[in-house]
Motif scaffolding. Structure first.
Motif, PDB file in Angstrom:
ATOM      1  N   LYS A  73     -57.731 -13.772 -21.588  1.00  0.00           N
ATOM      2  CA  LYS A  73     -58.134 -14.586 -20.743  1.00  0.00           C
ATOM      3  C   LYS A  73     -57.967 -14.266 -19.209  1.00  0.00           C
ATOM      4  N   VAL A  74     -57.342 -13.637 -19.030  1.00  0.00           N
ATOM      5  CA  VAL A  74     -57.322 -13.069 -17.165  1.00  0.00           C
ATOM      6  C   VAL A  74     -57.800 -12.061 -16.944  1.00  0.00           C
ATOM      7  N   GLN A  75     -57.595 -11.235 -17.806  1.00  0.00           N
ATOM      8  CA  GLN A  75     -58.247  -9.838 -17.371  1.00  0.00           C
ATOM      9  C   GLN A  75     -58.894  -9.914 -17.976  1.00  0.00           C
ATOM     10  N   LEU A  76     -59.843 -10.502 -19.205  1.00  0.00           N
ATOM     11  CA  LEU A  76     -61.023  -9.411 -19.730  1.00  0.00           C
ATOM     12  C   LEU A  76     -61.894 -10.982 -20.698  1.00  0.00           C
ATOM     13  N   GLY A  77     -61.126 -11.726 -19.950  1.00  0.00           N
ATOM     14  CA  GLY A  77     -62.285 -13.256 -19.755  1.00  0.00           C
ATOM     15  C   GLY A  77     -62.503 -13.388 -21.311  1.00  0.00           C
ATOM     16  N   LYS A  78     -62.166 -12.923 -21.460  1.00  0.00           N
ATOM     17  CA  LYS A  78     -62.226 -13.457 -23.228  1.00  0.00           C
ATOM     18  C   LYS A  78     -60.757 -14.149 -24.720  1.00  0.00           C
ATOM     19  N   GLU A  79     -61.838 -14.965 -25.032  1.00  0.00           N
ATOM     20  CA  GLU A  79     -60.621 -16.246 -26.041  1.00  0.00           C
ATOM     21  C   GLU A  79     -60.603 -14.952 -27.129  1.00  0.00           C
ATOM     22  N   LEU A  80     -59.628 -14.899 -27.504  1.00  0.00           N
ATOM     23  CA  LEU A  80     -59.419 -14.346 -28.604  1.00  0.00           C
ATOM     24  C   LEU A  80     -59.242 -14.639 -29.787  1.00  0.00           C
ATOM     25  N   SER A  81     -59.317 -14.601 -31.319  1.00  0.00           N
ATOM     26  CA  SER A  81     -59.327 -15.315 -31.706  1.00  0.00           C
ATOM     27  C   SER A  81     -57.536 -15.505 -32.695  1.00  0.00           C
ATOM     28  N   GLU A  82     -57.511 -16.274 -33.130  1.00  0.00           N
ATOM     29  CA  GLU A  82     -56.237 -16.468 -34.022  1.00  0.00           C
ATOM     30  C   GLU A  82     -56.007 -14.896 -34.782  1.00  0.00           C
ATOM     31  N   GLN A  83     -56.371 -14.531 -35.647  1.00  0.00           N
ATOM     32  CA  GLN A  83     -56.711 -13.481 -36.566  1.00  0.00           C
ATOM     33  C   GLN A  83     -56.591 -12.092 -35.426  1.00  0.00           C
ATOM     34  N   SER A  84     -57.493 -12.242 -33.921  1.00  0.00           N
ATOM     35  CA  SER A  84     -57.086 -11.320 -33.647  1.00  0.00           C
ATOM     36  C   SER A  84     -55.720 -10.698 -32.867  1.00  0.00           C
ATOM     37  N   ILE A  85     -55.232 -12.370 -32.452  1.00  0.00           N
ATOM     38  CA  ILE A  85     -53.886 -12.239 -32.000  1.00  0.00           C
ATOM     39  C   ILE A  85     -53.233 -11.633 -32.523  1.00  0.00           C
ATOM     40  N   GLU A  86     -53.270 -12.202 -33.929  1.00  0.00           N
ATOM     41  CA  GLU A  86     -51.957 -11.567 -34.562  1.00  0.00           C
ATOM     42  C   GLU A  86     -51.899  -9.579 -35.077  1.00  0.00           C
ATOM     43  N   ASP A  87     -53.119  -9.942 -35.200  1.00  0.00           N
ATOM     44  CA  ASP A  87     -53.237  -8.162 -35.524  1.00  0.00           C
ATOM     45  C   ASP A  87     -52.945  -7.459 -34.009  1.00  0.00           C
ATOM     46  N   ILE A  88     -53.171  -7.610 -32.672  1.00  0.00           N
ATOM     47  CA  ILE A  88     -53.101  -7.412 -31.642  1.00  0.00           C
ATOM     48  C   ILE A  88     -50.950  -6.775 -31.508  1.00  0.00           C
ATOM     49  N   HIS A  89     -50.810  -8.624 -31.975  1.00  0.00           N
ATOM     50  CA  HIS A  89     -49.240  -8.672 -31.863  1.00  0.00           C
ATOM     51  C   HIS A  89     -49.044  -8.378 -33.094  1.00  0.00           C
TER      52      HIS A  89
END
Ligand code: HEC
Ligand code: HEC
Length: 339
Positions: free
Chosen positions: A301-317
């Protein structure tokens, strides 16, 4: 002081410039520039992009190259509370070697029972390019003055420490054993040598970078691709997946809980290293965020101005879990029993 601020903003500007240059197009340039031009026709888009990005990250070298007697002297100093003004706070009080090289409280507490910053891990710190959360120190040696002299941390001085070490027979033996005389400089040398011995190599991601493609499972591989595609890698790069750039925290606004920062003139911070990040909660310089998923969400949100999907957050996590390396060799076996 003024000079320090100017230096930081120049670095900040460089950081921003780098971001601007790092659009997908310039990745294509880099791709060709590094001559990865011969992928076979079955290669997937992600495989190509992974090849291009590998130049941006690199594994922690596996050979633990340090002077053992000097580092073990550093280990003893690191664990010695007598280095502080009240004889109660050692480096290890805030940098727990048995866990993650940092501590689990949001901010550190020193000799006066108060602090203002989350402690950084000493693991892999020698591989950073600049030191401290705001990158204000240029070398590991220079950063050492910070904790020693900070009235909120050890509240001491190198003179006092030298006098204490000179009067201690155990240290006399150890310095003689390492072939050195006792002096402020050699005390610092031993501490920095110990920190150079605190790397955590062989994380699954390092093995992946070295060609062991199965070191990351399917979800972790998706997470690595997301990490690149979303732009995390624009800042978190290098051997420490961070640690090499100072940038603004909050290009697209600040985290909701960061009221104190809004009044700050500049909000320049070093890109945090993501090595062992699954083990270094709480997150950010003020230790304000407990969950890694939340830290990922805030970053997007604060560095890229993006709202990530749940899936994307889980994958990066799940990808970030693969950055957990092996315990430093010097702490394996008998040595950390002393702690
Ligand atoms: C009272 C707690 C405390 C003590 C004692 C302490 N530190 Fe720290 N250390 C911190 C905090 C907090 C930070 C982050 C400070 C900042 O960025 O402003 C830090 C940062 C560091 C870093 C920078 C890591 C990086 O990646 O930039 C190193 C290295 C380090 N400490 C080593 C030491 C050594 C060696 C000692 C003993 C001489 C020591 N610390 C004593 C709390 C402490
Ligand atoms: C514009 C540069 C930039 C980008 C892009 C960026 N980060 Fe960060 N990241 C930083 C900075 C700077 C910090 C340190 C903030 C602070 O001082 O509290 C940080 C801190 C973090 C932390 C906390 C680490 C810790 O130990 O406290 C995590 C986790 C993280 N970033 C993950 C990500 C992820 C995932 C992405 C992509 C979605 C990302 N970052 C994109 C600059 C960036």
């Amino acid at each position: 002081m003024k000079k320090a601020i100017i230096t930081l903003s120049v670095i900040g500007a460089l950081g921003t410039g780098l971001l601007l240059n790092d659009s997908h197009d310039s990745h294509q340039d880099e791709h060709h520039g590094h001559g990865h031009g011969h992928e076979d026709e079955h290669a997937h888009v992600h495989e190509e992009s992974t090849k291009a990005q590998i130049a941006l990250v690199s594994p922690i070298p596996n050979d633990q190259d340090y002077n053992a007697p000097l580092a073990s002297l550093g280990f003893t100093l690191f664990n010695d509370p007598k280095l502080s003004s009240n004889g109660k706070v050692s480096c290890a009080s805030c940098h727990n070697l048995a866990t993650n090289g940092a501590e689990i409280t949001p901010v550190s507490t020193g000799v006066k029972g108060a602090g203002d910053r989350n402690s950084l891990t000493v693991f892999n710190s020698s591989l950073n390019y600049r030191f401290f959360w705001d990158g204000r120190a240029n070398t590991l040696l220079e950063q050492l003055d910070g904790p020693v002299e900070n009235p909120l941390e050890m509240d001491s001085s190198w003179e006092e420490i030298e006098t204490y070490v000179l009067g201690n027979t155990h240290y006399k033996e150890m310095f003689t054993g390492a072939g050195l005389k006792i002096s402020k400089d050699n005390i610092k040398l031993a501490l920095t040598e110990f920190m150079r011995a605190l790397n955590t190599p062989n994380a699954p991601f390092d093995r992946y970078l070295e060609g062991e493609t199965t070191a990351l499972n399917e979800q972790q591989t998706r997470g690595w691709n997301e990490f690149q595609d979303q732009g995390c890698i624009n800042c978190h790069r290098g051997v420490n997946i961070g640690g090499g750039l100072v940038t603004r925290f909050g290009y697209f606004g600040l985290p909701d809980n960061a009221e104190e920062e809004t009044s700050a003139k500049s909000n320049m911070f070093r890109v945090a290293s993501l090595r062992n990040v699954a083990q270094t909660a709480p997150y950010f310089h003020d230790g304000s965020v407990e969950s890694l998923r939340e830290a990922i969400t805030i970053m997007a949100k604060v560095q890229l101005g993006k709202e990530l999907s749940e899936q994307s957050i889980e994958d990066i996590h799940s990808f970030l879990q693969t950055l957990t390396g092996e315990k430093p060799q010097i702490l394996q076996g008998g040595v950390n029993a002393k702690n």
